[in-house]
Design a protein around this motif. Structure first.
Motif, PDB file in Angstrom:
ATOM      1  N   THR A 169      48.367  32.261  37.084  1.00  0.00           N
ATOM      2  CA  THR A 169      49.709  32.825  36.984  1.00  0.00           C
ATOM      3  C   THR A 169      50.291  32.660  35.583  1.00  0.00           C
ATOM      4  OG1 THR A 169      50.548  30.763  37.947  1.00  0.00           O
ATOM      5  CG2 THR A 169      50.291  32.643  39.423  1.00  0.00           C
ATOM      6  N   THR A 262      42.572  36.870  52.131  1.00  0.00           N
ATOM      7  CA  THR A 262      42.975  36.010  51.022  1.00  0.00           C
ATOM      8  C   THR A 262      42.104  36.260  49.791  1.00  0.00           C
ATOM      9  OG1 THR A 262      41.576  34.295  52.031  1.00  0.00           O
ATOM     10  CG2 THR A 262      43.949  34.160  52.417  1.00  0.00           C
ATOM     11  N   LYS A 266      43.441  37.885  46.206  1.00  0.00           N
ATOM     12  CA  LYS A 266      43.257  37.114  44.973  1.00  0.00           C
ATOM     13  C   LYS A 266      42.399  37.870  43.968  1.00  0.00           C
ATOM     14  CE  LYS A 266      41.821  32.619  43.175  1.00  0.00           C
ATOM     15  NZ  LYS A 266      41.301  31.272  43.507  1.00  0.00           N
ATOM     16  N   ARG A 267      41.410  38.594  44.477  1.00  0.00           N
ATOM     17  CA  ARG A 267      40.523  39.366  43.602  1.00  0.00           C
ATOM     18  C   ARG A 267      41.304  40.467  42.882  1.00  0.00           C
ATOM     19  NH1 ARG A 267      37.033  43.804  44.893  1.00  0.00           N
ATOM     20  NH2 ARG A 267      35.217  43.924  43.512  1.00  0.00           N
ATOM     21  N   ALA A 271      45.416  35.970  41.477  1.00  0.00           N
ATOM     22  CA  ALA A 271      46.010  34.713  41.943  1.00  0.00           C
ATOM     23  C   ALA A 271      46.223  34.813  43.444  1.00  0.00           C
ATOM     24  CB  ALA A 271      47.330  34.448  41.228  1.00  0.00           C
ATOM     25  N   PRO A 272      46.327  33.678  44.150  1.00  0.00           N
ATOM     26  CA  PRO A 272      46.561  33.702  45.592  1.00  0.00           C
ATOM     27  C   PRO A 272      47.884  34.383  45.948  1.00  0.00           C
ATOM     28  CG  PRO A 272      45.838  31.532  44.890  1.00  0.00           C
ATOM     29  CD  PRO A 272      46.123  32.304  43.644  1.00  0.00           C
ATOM     30  N   GLU A 275      51.077  32.319  45.828  1.00  0.00           N
ATOM     31  CA  GLU A 275      51.363  31.886  44.459  1.00  0.00           C
ATOM     32  C   GLU A 275      52.020  33.016  43.670  1.00  0.00           C
ATOM     33  OE1 GLU A 275      48.856  30.219  40.634  1.00  0.00           O
ATOM     34  OE2 GLU A 275      48.190  29.700  42.659  1.00  0.00           O
TER      35      GLU A 275
END
Length: 419
Positions: A169, A262, A266-267, A271-272, A275
């Motif tokens: 991030t 998830t 994220k990909r 970032a998750p 987050e």
């Protein structure tokens, strides 16, 4: 007080009567100002209310223009204080039509139109390689990638991959570091361009081209070419410090995002999920300029932008864009095909997400519609067939849940009532 729905869904408290959490802008036209009947307008608003009652959105802002006339400009819920995880005694601040909201990926449409404006002014050739204007981009096999391919998500570098020792991030908020990483990365598909949504990467590259060619800041170009000509109060990437207290807070809501979603999220985002939502509420995010993801605007401002496109670049007698520029920006660049990032069929122009038949992103029979989606369920679009420009801004970031049914019903209601 928030509530927990089926399968652990995080939802907001929805009052029995929505009147206390509804705000109406003074600029709404009186009934009968367009060919839409009061009954049709009421049906659309009831569908917006039903979307709010799904419980996935602490705040909703909605604006609908028909033939350039604002028939709905309203908000529901709270800008902050009624999120799924907020304490019962948290201060609740009502959402109003003046509340700025982060558009997330719906920001991409504005960045793309600025690139088209630069081409209109002769600064760039959209069919030229990116490397003509950003030489370091040519490395690792990207020398032939054109600006038009980046705009239509065929640039070959859809994923943002920071090194393991970079905080994802924090890296996303560092412009120069992002440009360095994107330029130094190889394309994910070396042969014919493959369509894959560039969630973060394309915006940085396109905005950096604007910086290199104009010799000024990307935000200055936005201000002079769109924000001031359209008379916007907000419509900025990031927010000035004095306006951050008024911004709508973003909340994780709906069904918990679980494996394998998830990994997919994220990909795409780098970032998750949670987050990304969390960092969007921090001052660091509002100080930064993220060309693919942090334009702040009201629903009326986003609708105004699309009305300008619907009017072939004209706003209040001023030609903001040439008609030829608008025609190229909204023209289909690729037919309906599988998007290897979003994992669904999509249609793109050079910078915009297009509707489809029999049902598309903007509802049924929306093949002529164009606009952009933002994280999650934020929408801005124009539909020439229905002579409308609309925007839906939401603060709940809900990937799955019953709200999707209500969203589909809203889009369907708009389509049928605005025939």
């Amino acid at each position: 007080m928030s509530r927990v729905g089926r399968f652990g869904a995080r939802l907001v408290d929805v009052p029995a009567s929505l009147a206390p959490v509804t705000a109406i802008a003074p600029g709404e036209a009186a009934p009968g100002a367009t060919d839409l009947t009061p009954r049709a307008v009421d049906a659309v608003w009831r569908a917006v209310e039903d979307l709010y009652r799904s419980g996935a959105y602490p705040g909703i802002a909605f604006c609908l223009r028909r033939d350039g006339v604002t028939v709905l400009d309203r908000t529901l819920g709270h800008a902050r204080g009624n999120g799924p995880d907020d304490p019962h005694d948290a201060e609740r601040v009502l959402m109003t039509p003046d509340t700025p909201v982060c558009l997330f990926s719906a920001s991409k449409a504005v960045t793309a139109i600025l690139v088209h404006k630069l081409a209109e002014e002769g600064g760039i050739d959209l069919d030229a390689p990116v490397a003509r204007y950003l030489p370091e981009f040519a490395g690792r096999g990207k020398a032939r990638t054109t600006i038009a391919e980046v705009l239509s998500h065929r640039g070959g570098f859809p994923l943002f991959q920071a090194p393991d020792d970079d905080a994802p991030t924090e890296t996303l908020l560092d412009w120069d570091r992002c440009i360095e990483l994107i330029c130094g990365a190889p394309p994910t598909h070396r042969r014919a361009p493959r369509m894959a949504y560039h969630a973060i990467t394309g915006g940085f590259v396109l905005a950096e081209v604007i910086r290199r060619v104009t010799g000024g800041e990307f935000t200055d170009y936005l201000d002079s070419r769109l924000r001031r000509p359209l008379g916007m109060r907000h419509f900025t990437f990031g927010l000035p410090e004095g306006e951050r207290d008024a911004v709508a807070r973003n909340y994780t809501a709906g069904q918990p995002v679980r494996f394998p979603l998830t990994l997919a999220v994220k990909r795409a985002l780098g970032a998750p999920f949670e987050e990304v939502v969390d960092i969007s509420n921090h001052d660091a995010f509002m100080r930064a300029v993220v060309p693919a993801g942090n334009l702040y605007a009201t629903a009326e401002e986003l609708s105004r932008f699309y009305q300008m496109l619907l009017d072939e670049g004209e706003y209040e007698g001023r030609q903001v864009l040439s008609p030829a520029t608008v025609r190229r920006a909204v023209k289909p660049a690729v037919r309906l095909r599988f998007d290897h990032t979003l994992m669904i069929p999509m249609r793109y122009s050079e910078g915009l997400m297009l509707g489809a038949n029999p049902f598309g992103l903007y509802g049924p029979l929306s093949a002529r519609a164009y606009g952009h989606l933002g994280f999650m369920n934020i929408l801005g679009w124009a539909d020439p067939s229905r002579r409308l420009a609309a925007s839906l801004l939401v603060t709940g970031k809900a990937l799955l849940g019953g709200h999707l049914v209500a969203l589909g019903e809203l889009l369907t209601t708009i389509a049928w009532q605005c025939r």
